[in-house]
Motif scaffolding. Structure first.
Motif, PDB file in Angstrom:
ATOM      1  N   VAL A   1      -1.121 -20.582  35.576  1.00  0.00           N
ATOM      2  CA  VAL A   1      -0.580 -19.808  34.456  1.00  0.00           C
ATOM      3  C   VAL A   1      -1.708 -19.121  33.694  1.00  0.00           C
ATOM      4  N   PHE A   2      -2.800 -19.828  33.484  1.00  0.00           N
ATOM      5  CA  PHE A   2      -3.964 -19.276  32.790  1.00  0.00           C
ATOM      6  C   PHE A   2      -4.463 -18.006  33.493  1.00  0.00           C
ATOM      7  N   LEU A   3      -4.574 -18.073  34.796  1.00  0.00           N
ATOM      8  CA  LEU A   3      -5.019 -16.906  35.566  1.00  0.00           C
ATOM      9  C   LEU A   3      -3.940 -15.824  35.592  1.00  0.00           C
ATOM     10  N   GLY A   4      -2.687 -16.248  35.688  1.00  0.00           N
ATOM     11  CA  GLY A   4      -1.596 -15.284  35.758  1.00  0.00           C
ATOM     12  C   GLY A   4      -1.401 -14.491  34.482  1.00  0.00           C
ATOM     13  N   GLN A   5      -1.838 -15.054  33.345  1.00  0.00           N
ATOM     14  CA  GLN A   5      -1.702 -14.336  32.082  1.00  0.00           C
ATOM     15  C   GLN A   5      -2.521 -13.050  32.051  1.00  0.00           C
ATOM     16  N   ILE A   6      -3.557 -12.988  32.854  1.00  0.00           N
ATOM     17  CA  ILE A   6      -4.342 -11.743  32.946  1.00  0.00           C
ATOM     18  C   ILE A   6      -3.436 -10.598  33.363  1.00  0.00           C
ATOM     19  N   TYR A   7      -2.542 -10.861  34.302  1.00  0.00           N
ATOM     20  CA  TYR A   7      -1.661  -9.819  34.844  1.00  0.00           C
ATOM     21  C   TYR A   7      -0.383  -9.684  34.021  1.00  0.00           C
ATOM     22  N   ALA A   8       0.060 -10.775  33.402  1.00  0.00           N
ATOM     23  CA  ALA A   8       1.228 -10.692  32.525  1.00  0.00           C
ATOM     24  C   ALA A   8       0.931  -9.788  31.326  1.00  0.00           C
ATOM     25  N   TRP A   9      -0.241  -9.992  30.712  1.00  0.00           N
ATOM     26  CA  TRP A   9      -0.624  -9.140  29.596  1.00  0.00           C
ATOM     27  C   TRP A   9      -0.956  -7.729  30.072  1.00  0.00           C
ATOM     28  N   GLY A  10      -1.380  -7.617  31.314  1.00  0.00           N
ATOM     29  CA  GLY A  10      -1.615  -6.280  31.879  1.00  0.00           C
ATOM     30  C   GLY A  10      -0.328  -5.477  31.959  1.00  0.00           C
TER      31      GLY A  10
ATOM     32  N   ALA B   1       4.415 -18.649  42.272  1.00  0.00           N
ATOM     33  CA  ALA B   1       5.200 -17.507  42.740  1.00  0.00           C
ATOM     34  C   ALA B   1       5.293 -16.425  41.671  1.00  0.00           C
ATOM     35  N   VAL B   2       5.543 -16.836  40.436  1.00  0.00           N
ATOM     36  CA  VAL B   2       5.661 -15.868  39.341  1.00  0.00           C
ATOM     37  C   VAL B   2       4.339 -15.144  39.116  1.00  0.00           C
ATOM     38  N   SER B   3       3.238 -15.880  39.124  1.00  0.00           N
ATOM     39  CA  SER B   3       1.928 -15.262  38.919  1.00  0.00           C
ATOM     40  C   SER B   3       1.586 -14.295  40.046  1.00  0.00           C
ATOM     41  N   ALA B   4       1.982 -14.644  41.274  1.00  0.00           N
ATOM     42  CA  ALA B   4       1.735 -13.757  42.415  1.00  0.00           C
ATOM     43  C   ALA B   4       2.531 -12.462  42.269  1.00  0.00           C
ATOM     44  N   ILE B   5       3.764 -12.568  41.789  1.00  0.00           N
ATOM     45  CA  ILE B   5       4.581 -11.374  41.574  1.00  0.00           C
ATOM     46  C   ILE B   5       3.942 -10.464  40.527  1.00  0.00           C
ATOM     47  N   ARG B   6       3.483 -11.066  39.443  1.00  0.00           N
ATOM     48  CA  ARG B   6       2.847 -10.283  38.388  1.00  0.00           C
ATOM     49  C   ARG B   6       1.575  -9.611  38.882  1.00  0.00           C
ATOM     50  N   MET B   7       0.796 -10.339  39.663  1.00  0.00           N
ATOM     51  CA  MET B   7      -0.439  -9.779  40.194  1.00  0.00           C
ATOM     52  C   MET B   7      -0.145  -8.616  41.141  1.00  0.00           C
ATOM     53  N   ARG B   8       0.862  -8.787  41.984  1.00  0.00           N
ATOM     54  CA  ARG B   8       1.250  -7.721  42.905  1.00  0.00           C
ATOM     55  C   ARG B   8       1.714  -6.482  42.158  1.00  0.00           C
TER      56      ARG B   8
ATOM     57  N   ALA C   1       0.834  -5.617  39.156  1.00  0.00           N
ATOM     58  CA  ALA C   1      -0.347  -5.014  38.533  1.00  0.00           C
ATOM     59  C   ALA C   1      -1.118  -4.166  39.536  1.00  0.00           C
ATOM     60  N   PHE C   2      -1.211  -4.645  40.782  1.00  0.00           N
ATOM     61  CA  PHE C   2      -1.901  -3.877  41.813  1.00  0.00           C
ATOM     62  C   PHE C   2      -1.164  -2.574  42.123  1.00  0.00           C
ATOM     63  N   LEU C   3       0.173  -2.625  42.172  1.00  0.00           N
ATOM     64  CA  LEU C   3       0.954  -1.422  42.433  1.00  0.00           C
ATOM     65  C   LEU C   3       0.784  -0.403  41.322  1.00  0.00           C
ATOM     66  N   ILE C   4       0.687  -0.882  40.091  1.00  0.00           N
ATOM     67  CA  ILE C   4       0.442   0.018  38.962  1.00  0.00           C
ATOM     68  C   ILE C   4      -0.918   0.675  39.104  1.00  0.00           C
ATOM     69  N   CYS C   5      -1.894  -0.135  39.481  1.00  0.00           N
ATOM     70  CA  CYS C   5      -3.251   0.386  39.696  1.00  0.00           C
ATOM     71  C   CYS C   5      -3.238   1.492  40.741  1.00  0.00           C
ATOM     72  N   SER C   6      -2.559   1.267  41.841  1.00  0.00           N
ATOM     73  CA  SER C   6      -2.495   2.247  42.926  1.00  0.00           C
ATOM     74  C   SER C   6      -1.808   3.526  42.474  1.00  0.00           C
ATOM     75  N   ALA C   7      -0.750   3.381  41.671  1.00  0.00           N
ATOM     76  CA  ALA C   7       0.009   4.548  41.224  1.00  0.00           C
ATOM     77  C   ALA C   7      -0.772   5.398  40.232  1.00  0.00           C
ATOM     78  N   LEU C   8      -1.591   4.742  39.413  1.00  0.00           N
ATOM     79  CA  LEU C   8      -2.310   5.461  38.368  1.00  0.00           C
ATOM     80  C   LEU C   8      -3.718   5.854  38.774  1.00  0.00           C
ATOM     81  N   ALA C   9      -4.157   5.430  39.949  1.00  0.00           N
ATOM     82  CA  ALA C   9      -5.528   5.719  40.371  1.00  0.00           C
ATOM     83  C   ALA C   9      -5.693   7.195  40.692  1.00  0.00           C
ATOM     84  N   PRO C  10      -6.863   7.772  40.421  1.00  0.00           N
ATOM     85  CA  PRO C  10      -7.135   9.156  40.792  1.00  0.00           C
ATOM     86  C   PRO C  10      -7.328   9.276  42.292  1.00  0.00           C
TER      87      PRO C  10
END
Length: 202
Positions: free
Chosen positions: A118-127, A174-181, A183-192
């Motif tokens: 959960v501690f690690l997953g909060q990085i992506y939840a807050w993201g 599972a929840v943290s993995a979903i959040r991380m995934r 976050a990665f999709l957002i990164c890909s969509a917004l990347a130049p």
């Protein structure tokens, strides 16, 4: 409501199927692991302003690269106390709660790794909150609740408190993995067009 079914729901379920004694042991382990989560939350509660600032400075790809660095930093901070508690949990439970609660040590060992996830997953939840996708956060939590309740109803009557702890760990993972995934999709969509190295190797 989501938080209740995500975690606390298991305690009355254990009491119903396994009795109040096992429910009490599980509750003691849950509360002690919760103390560790409060400590971790005092760190993660400071993330949102920083993530918003990173997004505004360099966009989603830059925020993702900083999240990756935070992940390793948080792992470095969180893992040592988890390992320390893991090895001394038997002594802690016998000393603080007595022999009657000694079985809670194994439950506690499983739950504290859930607190690390959960501690690690909060990085992506807050993201997700930083890019105004709070609904995605809620969707992941609802999934975790359904997952936890369904497996608990199947496994807790047969295997008791250790099954409940394992389900809790699996659910937050599972929840943290979903959040991380997400976050990665957002990164890909917004990347130049020239993608930032932090996104390429995600």
């Amino acid at each position: 409501i989501v938080v209740y079914f995500y975690s606390i729901f298991q305690i009355p379920l254990i009491a119903y199927f396994k009795g109040n004694e096992e429910a009490g042991i599980n509750r003691s382990a849950f509360m002690m692991a919760g103390g560790l989560e409060l400590l971790f939350n005092s760190i993660t509660s400071l993330l949102l302003p920083r993530l918003v600032a990173w997004k505004e400075r360099g966009g989603g790809h830059y925020m993702w690269s900083r999240q990756k660095k935070l992940f390793y930093l948080f792992l470095l901070v969180g893992l040592p106390p988890i390992l320390l508690l893991f090895f001394f949990s038997g002594f802690i439970f016998k000393s603080l709660l007595g022999e009657a609660y000694s079985d809670g040590a194994n439950v506690f060992r499983i739950l504290i790794f859930g607190r690390l996830v959960v501690f690690l997953g909060q990085i992506y939840a807050w993201g997700l909150a930083a890019v105004k996708l709070d609904k995605e956060f809620l969707k992941a939590s609802v999934f975790g609740s359904i997952f936890s309740v369904a497996l608990s109803l199947i496994l807790v009557p047969m295997y008791g408190i250790l099954a409940a702890a394992a389900i809790s760990l699996s659910g937050v993972t599972a929840v943290s993995a979903i959040r991380m995934r997400k976050a990665f999709l957002i990164c890909s969509a917004l990347a130049p067009p020239l993608v930032h190295p932090g996104c390429v190797h995600a």
